[in-house]
Design a protein around this motif. Structure first.
Motif, PDB file in Angstrom:
ATOM      1  N   GLY A  47      82.954  31.596 100.232  1.00  0.00           N
ATOM      2  CA  GLY A  47      82.205  32.840 100.141  1.00  0.00           C
ATOM      3  C   GLY A  47      80.707  32.636 100.238  1.00  0.00           C
ATOM      4  N   GLN A  48      79.996  33.635  99.805  1.00  0.00           N
ATOM      5  CA  GLN A  48      78.536  33.619  99.862  1.00  0.00           C
ATOM      6  C   GLN A  48      77.973  32.863  98.667  1.00  0.00           C
ATOM      7  N   ILE A  49      76.962  32.026  98.930  1.00  0.00           N
ATOM      8  CA  ILE A  49      76.332  31.237  97.872  1.00  0.00           C
ATOM      9  C   ILE A  49      74.852  31.585  97.809  1.00  0.00           C
ATOM     10  N   LEU A  50      74.441  32.093  96.663  1.00  0.00           N
ATOM     11  CA  LEU A  50      73.043  32.459  96.431  1.00  0.00           C
ATOM     12  C   LEU A  50      72.384  31.379  95.579  1.00  0.00           C
ATOM     13  N   SER A  70      88.691  38.456  93.551  1.00  0.00           N
ATOM     14  CA  SER A  70      88.417  38.520  94.996  1.00  0.00           C
ATOM     15  C   SER A  70      89.051  37.346  95.731  1.00  0.00           C
ATOM     16  N   ALA A  71      88.979  36.159  95.133  1.00  0.00           N
ATOM     17  CA  ALA A  71      89.548  34.969  95.769  1.00  0.00           C
ATOM     18  C   ALA A  71      91.067  35.073  95.856  1.00  0.00           C
ATOM     19  N   HIS A  72      91.687  35.509  94.790  1.00  0.00           N
ATOM     20  CA  HIS A  72      93.144  35.628  94.778  1.00  0.00           C
ATOM     21  C   HIS A  72      93.620  36.695  95.763  1.00  0.00           C
ATOM     22  N   GLN A  73      92.960  37.844  95.755  1.00  0.00           N
ATOM     23  CA  GLN A  73      93.339  38.941  96.650  1.00  0.00           C
ATOM     24  C   GLN A  73      93.203  38.532  98.117  1.00  0.00           C
ATOM     25  N   PHE A  74      92.136  37.798  98.447  1.00  0.00           N
ATOM     26  CA  PHE A  74      91.915  37.387  99.829  1.00  0.00           C
ATOM     27  C   PHE A  74      93.012  36.434 100.287  1.00  0.00           C
ATOM     28  N   GLY A  75      93.399  35.511  99.435  1.00  0.00           N
ATOM     29  CA  GLY A  75      94.463  34.578  99.789  1.00  0.00           C
ATOM     30  C   GLY A  75      95.780  35.275 100.066  1.00  0.00           C
ATOM     31  N   LEU A  76      96.105  36.273  99.257  1.00  0.00           N
ATOM     32  CA  LEU A  76      97.340  37.028  99.465  1.00  0.00           C
ATOM     33  C   LEU A  76      97.293  37.823 100.770  1.00  0.00           C
ATOM     34  N   ALA A  77      96.099  38.350 101.098  1.00  0.00           N
ATOM     35  CA  ALA A  77      95.947  39.187 102.290  1.00  0.00           C
ATOM     36  C   ALA A  77      95.866  38.374 103.576  1.00  0.00           C
ATOM     37  N   HIS A  78      95.636  37.072 103.472  1.00  0.00           N
ATOM     38  CA  HIS A  78      95.487  36.219 104.653  1.00  0.00           C
ATOM     39  C   HIS A  78      96.422  35.007 104.512  1.00  0.00           C
ATOM     40  N   PRO A  79      97.701  35.213 104.803  1.00  0.00           N
ATOM     41  CA  PRO A  79      98.699  34.145 104.584  1.00  0.00           C
ATOM     42  C   PRO A  79      98.521  32.920 105.468  1.00  0.00           C
ATOM     43  N   LYS A  80      97.714  33.024 106.530  1.00  0.00           N
ATOM     44  CA  LYS A  80      97.473  31.870 107.397  1.00  0.00           C
ATOM     45  C   LYS A  80      96.210  31.105 107.012  1.00  0.00           C
ATOM     46  N   ALA A  81      95.537  31.573 105.967  1.00  0.00           N
ATOM     47  CA  ALA A  81      94.307  30.908 105.519  1.00  0.00           C
ATOM     48  C   ALA A  81      94.652  29.671 104.700  1.00  0.00           C
ATOM     49  N   ALA A 114      84.177  39.602 106.411  1.00  0.00           N
ATOM     50  CA  ALA A 114      85.130  38.494 106.505  1.00  0.00           C
ATOM     51  C   ALA A 114      85.235  38.030 107.957  1.00  0.00           C
ATOM     52  N   LYS A 115      85.227  36.701 108.129  1.00  0.00           N
ATOM     53  CA  LYS A 115      85.156  36.144 109.477  1.00  0.00           C
ATOM     54  C   LYS A 115      85.732  34.738 109.487  1.00  0.00           C
ATOM     55  N   LEU A 116      86.370  34.372 110.592  1.00  0.00           N
ATOM     56  CA  LEU A 116      86.853  33.007 110.742  1.00  0.00           C
ATOM     57  C   LEU A 116      85.679  32.056 110.955  1.00  0.00           C
ATOM     58  N   PHE A 117      85.742  30.886 110.307  1.00  0.00           N
ATOM     59  CA  PHE A 117      84.768  29.837 110.589  1.00  0.00           C
ATOM     60  C   PHE A 117      85.099  29.194 111.938  1.00  0.00           C
ATOM     61  N   GLU A 118      84.207  28.336 112.404  1.00  0.00           N
ATOM     62  CA  GLU A 118      84.371  27.666 113.693  1.00  0.00           C
ATOM     63  C   GLU A 118      84.402  26.157 113.489  1.00  0.00           C
ATOM     64  N   PRO A 119      85.563  25.605 113.152  1.00  0.00           N
ATOM     65  CA  PRO A 119      85.652  24.166 112.845  1.00  0.00           C
ATOM     66  C   PRO A 119      85.187  23.258 113.981  1.00  0.00           C
ATOM     67  N   GLN A 155      95.984  21.051 111.324  1.00  0.00           N
ATOM     68  CA  GLN A 155      97.410  21.338 111.152  1.00  0.00           C
ATOM     69  C   GLN A 155      97.734  22.821 111.370  1.00  0.00           C
ATOM     70  N   GLY A 156      96.774  23.574 111.905  1.00  0.00           N
ATOM     71  CA  GLY A 156      97.045  24.954 112.295  1.00  0.00           C
ATOM     72  C   GLY A 156      96.658  26.021 111.289  1.00  0.00           C
ATOM     73  N   TRP A 157      96.058  25.644 110.175  1.00  0.00           N
ATOM     74  CA  TRP A 157      95.631  26.634 109.187  1.00  0.00           C
ATOM     75  C   TRP A 157      94.306  27.259 109.579  1.00  0.00           C
ATOM     76  N   GLU A 158      94.128  28.510 109.219  1.00  0.00           N
ATOM     77  CA  GLU A 158      92.867  29.215 109.482  1.00  0.00           C
ATOM     78  C   GLU A 158      91.875  28.939 108.355  1.00  0.00           C
ATOM     79  N   ILE A 159      90.578  28.918 108.721  1.00  0.00           N
ATOM     80  CA  ILE A 159      89.508  28.685 107.759  1.00  0.00           C
ATOM     81  C   ILE A 159      88.631  29.940 107.750  1.00  0.00           C
ATOM     82  N   TRP A 160      88.533  30.597 106.622  1.00  0.00           N
ATOM     83  CA  TRP A 160      87.901  31.912 106.549  1.00  0.00           C
ATOM     84  C   TRP A 160      86.652  31.934 105.673  1.00  0.00           C
ATOM     85  N   TYR A 161      85.818  32.945 105.984  1.00  0.00           N
ATOM     86  CA  TYR A 161      84.668  33.283 105.139  1.00  0.00           C
ATOM     87  C   TYR A 161      84.928  34.648 104.514  1.00  0.00           C
TER      88      TYR A 161
END
Length: 311
Positions: free
Chosen positions: A124-127, A108-119, A154-159, A204-210
């Motif tokens: 993720g979720q922590i239980l 899941s982590a690898h796939q998300f990184g490939l799908a979001h090149p600006k991330a 999936a949602k952008l964080f708010e730095p 530096q312009g990178w996106e931060i995702w959940y």
């Protein structure tokens, strides 16, 4: 061998839980098309962490390197810097030694990184997996043990509002880290260092995702749910508030932000005292909130003291 994804495990005296984490990584699924590796960064442990890794290597996955390295400079920031240096993956996913990733976490982590090149980074979720039943009021303070769910999708964080992923389960794009991170972080230890990573990437312009598809369980022993411990952690989080907020500030803005932070924190602390009075020491959530506000009040002075010592 080209590596797509590195799992980095900074650990300090984590021999008790590290074997269970390695078992979860060994059982990962949907990784057939991913070239990945695991690196354990021993942050100067005094237990048998090294021996555990060497023993685990004997029966490890044939196509997934499991490496051990020793980082003698104490602090999670130094351990993570060393992880980046040793990592060969395009993405580096950090797991604490008491984190148990879901069986599809790597995929899941690898796939998300490939799908979001600006991330630049994403979490993720922590239980929570608790040794005993949590005490009354724990639900309101579990955030200090980085147990959280940010959204259902999936949602952008708010730095700018300091809504950011914690270090547990954080995945970073290695090249983005190399381009954005300083040689030495503002905070070397926990309590702010996690946020500093994503704030510097964001600057530096990178996106931060959940990414909720990346789930981990955080092992919580009984002693970490005691009020004294949680209050101490809450105070540490408050204490680093100014240092973290000022990462995004221009030099001319810092005096005004320090004053604003002091006034705002003092107002919240006084209001908390007036509103709850004697209940503060008797109720877990109120005690932790007070400790956080108190740490926030001290935070500007703590920041200035560190700056003077650095100069």
């Amino acid at each position: 061998m080209n590596i797509d994804f590195t799992v980095a495990i900074p650990t300090y005296n984590g021999a008790k839980t590290l074997p269970l984490l390695l078992e979860h990584l060994k059982a990962q699924i949907q990784t057939e098309t991913i070239a990945w590796e695991v690196i354990v960064i021993d942050n100067n442990s005094s237990d048998n962490t090294a021996q555990i890794v060497y023993d685990t290597q004997k029966g490890w996955l044939p196509n997934v390197p499991l490496k051990y390295c020793l980082e003698t400079e104490q602090g999670s920031a130094y351990a993570r810097q060393r992880a980046i240096k040793e990592a060969k993956g395009k993405f580096v996913g950090f797991l604490d030694d008491d984190n148990l990733p879901a069986l599809n976490w790597v995929a899941s982590a690898h796939q998300f990184g490939l799908a979001h090149p600006k991330a630049g980074s994403y979490g993720g979720q922590i239980l929570g997996q608790y040794e005993i039943e949590p005490p009354s009021g724990f639900d309101k303070v579990k955030k200090y043990l980085v147990i959280r769910k940010y959204a259902n999708e999936a949602k952008l964080f708010e730095p700018e509002r300091l809504r950011l992923p914690p270090g547990a389960g954080l995945v970073v794009r290695k090249q983005a880290w190399l381009d954005c991170m300083p040689d030495r972080f503002t905070r070397a230890h926990r309590g702010g260092h996690d946020y500093e990573i994503s704030l510097r990437l964001h600057r530096q312009g990178w996106e931060i995702w959940y990414n909720p598809a990346m789930q981990i369980e955080h092992l919580i022993p009984a002693w970490r749910m005691e009020q004294d411990y949680l209050v101490r952690i809450a105070r540490i989080y408050g204490l680093c508030t100014c240092e973290i907020r000022l990462i995004l500030a221009q030099p001319w803005q810092k005096p005004f932000l320090l004053l604003k932070s002091l006034c705002g924190s003092l107002r919240r602390l006084i209001w908390h005292l007036i509103k709850y009075g004697n209940r503060i020491n008797k109720e877990l959530d109120l005690a932790c909130e007070f400790a956080f506000f108190w740490g926030s009040v001290i935070s500007p002075f703590y920041y200035l003291r560190k700056q003077l010592m650095r100069d």
